[in-house]
Structures are given as C-alpha cells and as structure tokens.
Design an enzyme around this catalytic site. Structure first.
Site, PDB file in Angstrom:
ATOM      1  N   LYS A  53     -17.941  14.651   7.207  1.00  0.00           N
ATOM      2  CA  LYS A  53     -16.701  14.503   7.965  1.00  0.00           C
ATOM      3  C   LYS A  53     -15.439  14.701   7.135  1.00  0.00           C
ATOM      4  CE  LYS A  53     -16.161  11.719  11.315  1.00  0.00           C
ATOM      5  NZ  LYS A  53     -15.887  10.467  12.046  1.00  0.00           N
TER       6      LYS A  53
ATOM      7  N   HIS B 143      -2.866  20.500  31.668  1.00  0.00           N
ATOM      8  CA  HIS B 143      -3.719  19.446  32.242  1.00  0.00           C
ATOM      9  C   HIS B 143      -5.094  19.409  31.572  1.00  0.00           C
ATOM     10  CE1 HIS B 143      -0.767  19.018  35.493  1.00  0.00           C
ATOM     11  NE2 HIS B 143      -0.761  20.337  35.540  1.00  0.00           N
TER      12      HIS B 143
ATOM     13  N   SER C 226     -15.897   9.820   5.711  1.00  0.00           N
ATOM     14  CA  SER C 226     -16.610   8.733   6.364  1.00  0.00           C
ATOM     15  C   SER C 226     -17.478   8.041   5.330  1.00  0.00           C
ATOM     16  CB  SER C 226     -17.485   9.278   7.504  1.00  0.00           C
ATOM     17  OG  SER C 226     -18.418   8.308   7.931  1.00  0.00           O
TER      18      SER C 226
ATOM     19  N   SER D  28      33.238 -12.268   7.321  1.00  0.00           N
ATOM     20  CA  SER D  28      32.008 -11.703   6.751  1.00  0.00           C
ATOM     21  C   SER D  28      31.650 -10.381   7.393  1.00  0.00           C
ATOM     22  CB  SER D  28      30.845 -12.691   6.932  1.00  0.00           C
ATOM     23  OG  SER D  28      31.075 -13.860   6.196  1.00  0.00           O
TER      24      SER D  28
ATOM     25  N   SER E 178      22.358 -10.425  12.960  1.00  0.00           N
ATOM     26  CA  SER E 178      22.185 -10.612  11.522  1.00  0.00           C
ATOM     27  C   SER E 178      20.732 -10.427  11.086  1.00  0.00           C
ATOM     28  CB  SER E 178      22.686 -12.001  11.115  1.00  0.00           C
ATOM     29  OG  SER E 178      22.490 -12.211   9.729  1.00  0.00           O
TER      30      SER E 178
ATOM     31  N   ASN F  51     -11.760  13.732   8.301  1.00  0.00           N
ATOM     32  CA  ASN F  51     -11.025  13.123   9.407  1.00  0.00           C
ATOM     33  C   ASN F  51      -9.544  13.508   9.353  1.00  0.00           C
ATOM     34  OD1 ASN F  51     -13.357  11.836  10.255  1.00  0.00           O
ATOM     35  ND2 ASN F  51     -12.958  10.020   9.003  1.00  0.00           N
TER      36      ASN F  51
ATOM     37  N   ARG G 159       0.801  -1.217   0.000  1.00  0.00           N
ATOM     38  CA  ARG G 159       0.000   0.000   0.000  1.00  0.00           C
ATOM     39  C   ARG G 159       0.844   1.283   0.000  1.00  0.00           C
ATOM     40  NH1 ARG G 159      -5.295   0.910   1.586  1.00  0.00           N
ATOM     41  NH2 ARG G 159      -5.785   3.010   2.322  1.00  0.00           N
TER      42      ARG G 159
ATOM     43  N   GLN H 296      34.681 -10.244  16.631  1.00  0.00           N
ATOM     44  CA  GLN H 296      34.485 -10.528  15.200  1.00  0.00           C
ATOM     45  C   GLN H 296      33.607  -9.462  14.558  1.00  0.00           C
ATOM     46  OE1 GLN H 296      32.026 -13.919  13.086  1.00  0.00           O
ATOM     47  NE2 GLN H 296      34.080 -14.692  13.521  1.00  0.00           N
TER      48      GLN H 296
END
Length: 459
Positions: free
Chosen positions: A299, A169, A293, A121, A338, A301, A15, A245
């Site tokens: 609406k 608040h 909607s 590697s 990895s 949104n 998508r 390593q």
C-alpha cells in the site's frame, strides 16, 4: 503510572511544530507581546517627535536603543513579562512596565510617563493584533497558499490535453481534461487570493470608549484624531476612527471568512485528488523508506491529501468560530474577544499544515494517462450528448426529419454501455446530412473534450 515531563497539548506545538513554527513567530503569545512593545515604543516616539508636553524629539542613538526593545525582543523579555504578569494579572500592563523598566536602564526615565499615554489596553492590542496577523498572513500563510495555487496552475498546463472521463454525480459524463479540472481549483483560489490581497488590517487608538477623552483632557489644542490616524497609518495599518473601547474586528471577520473559503476550495481539491487516486487516474510515487500500511506492504496511502482534508476542517471550524465570536461585543466592551483571539495562530497553523501537505502531495503523484484513455474507451455512451445535439442542429437547419432526438438517444444509451461499433451503426442510420454524419463517425470519447485545453489559457 509515571508522570510525563511537560507535554504540548496541541500537535502544532509537538508533532507538526517544524512545519508551522514560522507562523508562531507572529501568532504566538511572545509574538503578540513583541508587537505590543513595538506599539508602545512607536507611540512614545510619535509623541516626542511632535514635542508634546514639553518633550523634544529623541536622538537617533536613543531612538535606535528604544526600537531595539522590540527588534531584539527575546527570551529575557518573555521571562520578564511572565513574571510581571503573574503579579499584575494584566498582560498589557506588564508590557507597559517592561517599557518603563527599559527606559530607566537606558537613562530615559524622563519619558516614562509618556509610556502607554492616554491608551486603553485595546489601543495597544488592536494595533498589535493587526500587525501580527498582517505579517503572518502576508509573510507566511499567503505565500504558501500562492505556492499551492501556482503548483495547480502548472499541473493544469502540463495536463491540459490529457482527456479524461468526467463523473458528474459519480457517473460517466462528457469528457474533460485533467488539466482543465485542476485548473478550476487554481482559478477559484486566485479569485479568493485577490480578495485577501484587498483586505484591510485596521486598528483604533482613541482611548477608553473611542472618544479621545483623556487625550483632550491632557491637551485640548491637539487634533488627536488626525494625530492617531497618522500614527496608525505610519505602521502600515488602516485606521478605524469610529469604535467603542475596542476596534470592532470586522476586518478580522472578513479575513477569517475568506481564509475559511480558501480552505473549503482546498478541501474540495483534496477530496477530488483522493478520488482520482482511488480511480487509478493518478499513481502515487513511492517515497523511499515510507510505510503505507503496518500489515499490507503493497500500500501507498494518499496521506498527504487525507491530512490536508482533516486539518482544513479543523482550521475551517476555528475560522468560523473566530468570525462569529469577534463580530459582536456587549455594549462598549466585553472580554470574549480576548481569549478568542489567542486562537488565531491555531487556526492559521492548521491551515498552514494543510497547505504544506497539499504542496508536498502534488509532487508525489503522476498522471496515469493509459488509465484515463482505457476508461474513456469503455464509455462510448457519453457521445450520446454530442449525437443528439448535432441532430438538433440538423433539424434546425432543415436537413433532418427526426423528432425528439433526445429521447432517441436516451432509449439507446441510458443505463447501459454502448460500444464503438454499435454507435457507428446507429450514426450511419440517422437522417442527417453527410457532413454531420462524418463528424460524428470521426468522434471518440477521448476527442470529445471540447475547448477544455483552451480553458486552461484563462489561468
């Protein structure tokens, strides 16, 4: 039920692919393999440039052909590597075989044994990951983060004088301006961006356990630590000389923590803008043909900010996992890193998707200054702070005999609305100097934003 043709499991590859595909040029399996080929070729050139093991520097023509192995890396190489890895069961070994195969094709078979010379590697991987992550961050992700930050700074300047009721608040509080509040996010993000800019991208190139043992066995008279440092730095990376390593991934932990921090700030922005929209402070600009909607035609949104919020949470969770997993490795090596590192692109992909939504969303809202002013006009009680503070100053200056001005204003305003006439009557009856009284009588909620406009100048 019929079977579907092969489908992507991640929405980033379905998508949302068009939005995030640019970062896939770096943080994908193919992007990683292209970088691995680049490291193998450049290491071979570094060895021949120093005429090691009886070699001579490669001609300019052959050098160009070798670099074309990664510069022109594409579908044929991707398919070749997939077929070879199906046999080798080892991705980096498949890359080595690819380079060897192409050396034969170019008539450079004599150089074959310098392919992957003395490398483990993780010498190739740490360098390839540092290259791909650095390029993805600097060329794709950070520019988008900067663009959002710049858009916020622009909005802050645009609305620097737009007085609004603060809601500490969630309750009516001392007014600010919309520009100053948006500017807070720009300021926070700029600080994290500076930290990101100062971050390191490190690689190691010191063999199986970080000791250059094979290098020294092959040629004890070469200063291998200096040579490999010079090689890594020539690629635009930092060099880590003290490792097991693996390169210890601490630079990655720092990067992902900072990316998660930036995401947290952006999440805070998304939820605040969403709330301002719900309060009517911002109106949403209709997009032609869009549906808000499936059943309520009126609406619009705030989907850009909701999408950003969700993708920032996904990205933040992945960044946290990357950081907590990559910070440790058992003894000299285990493979937990990895498979973990294969999700770097997923984390940055969700973050990039969120940034894109925020960037778009900020262009689809318009400040409703009439709503801001109306909200201020029904909350005159927020001037209680100003009144009691001025009274305190008058008491300190010896121009008032009032005791406990805070309690006086608390009794008048706490838990109830107070209108302009009631406050004016209260101020006129205060035992304070005339000049202070006149300042208070001239004050309105919309004019009580202090230096909010000047704060924006700090951006």
């Amino acid at each position: 039920m019929s079977s579907l043709p092969p489908q992507p499991l991640s929405p980033l590859d379905g998508r949302y692919f068009a939005t995030v595909s640019e970062i896939g040029d770096y943080l994908s399996e193919a992007g990683l393999n292209r970088a691995r080929v680049e490291v193998e070729v450049e290491w071979l050139l570094a060895l021949t440039d120093r005429s090691l093991f009886g070699t001579s520097p490669v001609s300019d023509a052959d050098r160009a052909k070798l670099r074309a192995l990664y510069e022109d890396f594409g579908a044929d190489e991707i398919a070749w590597l997939a077929a070879k890895e199906a046999v080798t069961r080892h991705d980096v070994k498949a890359v080595e075989y690819l380079v060897r195969d192409r050396l034969d094709s170019l008539g450079l078979t004599a150089l074959a044994e310098l392919t992957h010379f003395a490398c483990t590697s993780e010498d190739i991987n740490s360098t390839a990951y540092a290259l791909t992550v650095k390029r993805a961050v600097e060329r794709v992700w950070l520019p988008k983060l900067r663009a959002v930050t710049a858009a916020l700074a622009e909005l802050a300047v645009q609305h620097r004088d737009a007085a609004m009721l603060s809601r500490t608040h969630g309750q009516p509080a001392t007014p600010s301006t919309m520009g100053k509040e948006i500017g807070v996010f720009s300021w926070r993000l700029e600080r994290v961006i500076r930290q990101l800019d100062a971050g390191e991208y490190l690689a190691k190139f010191s063999g199986a356990t970080g000791t250059w043992s094979a290098h020294v066995a092959a040629e004890p008279d070469v200063d291998w630590p200096s040579l490999t440092r010079e090689f890594i730095e020539s690629l635009g990376l930092g060099f880590n000389p003290v490792t097991t390593q693996i390169e210890s991934h601490d630079w990655q932990v720092e990067l992902y923590d900072r990316a998660r921090h930036a995401g947290g700030i952006l999440h805070n922005l998304a939820t605040d803008i969403w709330t301002y929209i719900s309060l009517g402070y911002f109106t949403q600009i209709p997009v032609a043909g869009a549906t808000g909607s499936s059943t309520m035609p009126h609406k619009i949104n705030p989907i850009r900010f909701e999408n950003a919020e969700a993708n920032l949470e996904i990205a933040g969770g992945l960044f946290a996992t990357l950081a907590s997993t990559l910070v440790t490795s058992r003894l000299q090596r285990d493979l937990t890193d990895s498979t973990t590192q294969r999700n770097i692109g997923v984390a940055f992909g969700h973050s990039l998707l969120a940034l894109d939504n925020l960037q778009r969303g900020l262009t689809e809202i318009s400040l409703a200054e009439d709503v801001l002013l109306a909200d201020l006009d029904v909350n005159w009680e927020v001037l209680a702070e100003a009144i009691q503070t001025v009274v305190r100053a008058e008491i300190a200056a010896g121009r008032s005999q009032i005791t406990d001005p805070y309690a006086l204003l608390k009794d008048l305003t706490r838990g109830r609305r107070v209108g302009a006439p009631e406050l004016a009557e209260f101020v006129r009856g205060l035992d304070i100097g005339d000049a202070a009284k006149e300042r208070l009588l001239a004050l309105t909620p919309a004019a009580y934003a202090g230096l909010a406009s000047r704060v924006v100048d700090s951006l």
